[in-house]
Motif scaffolding. Structure first.
Motif: not given
Length: 167
Positions: A96-102
């Motif tokens: 799991e990553l945030t959209v910002a991290e992706v």
């Protein structure tokens, strides 16, 4: 007649969508999962697109019309991974990553991450002509079987010269 398919998936797909996920699942048993993504998308099985094109040929009621080819399933990343779990018969670990991290890491995820990037289509005109679709589970299962078989064929030919003998 104009035919506008949503995201096409299926055997032989040149776009790295389902194949990227299949590779992650087979190699690591995990996928990148944008946990805060609120985007959605529609997919249509490549064999359904071909079937629909053939059904429209020569039908006068289809002349000078535009048709969206999209089916009923509105997917998001969570539903997509659940579909893949059912198809591959594996419990898939979600990294799991945030959209910002992706976006910061520049992971090229294949589907809309946000509602603003998403588009929703209606195939009501096709439905009036009696069109039916393959379920996403059945189509994706067929695609996964094809993918695994293509990997086996690739493995079988590695290390062989043109005559088929070991090099």
């Amino acid at each position: 007649t104009s035919v506008r398919p949503a995201i096409i998936y299926g055997p032989g797909n040149y776009a790295p969508r389902e194949s990227m996920y299949f590779t992650w699942i087979l190699r690591a048993g995990q996928v990148v999962h944008p946990k805060d993504a609120d985007g959605f998308f529609q997919m249509v099985y490549v064999k359904d697109v071909a079937k629909i094109l053939l059904q429209l040929c020569g039908r006068e009621e289809a002349y000078h019309q535009a048709f969206n080819v999209c089916g009923d399933d509105i997917m998001d990343y969570t539903r997509y991974v659940a579909c893949l779990e059912q198809v591959t018969q594996q419990n898939i670990e979600k990294v799991e990553l945030t959209v910002a991290e992706v976006e910061d890491i520049q992971i090229p995820l294949p589907f809309a991450l946000t509602k603003e990037e998403s588009e929703l289509y209606s195939d009501a005109k096709l439905r009036q002509l009696g069109v039916q679709y393959t379920s996403i589970i059945d189509g994706m299962r067929d695609t996964f079987v094809w993918y695994v078989e293509s990997l086996r064929e690739s493995d079988d030919t590695q290390g062989k010269n043109v005559s088929g003998e070991d090099s």
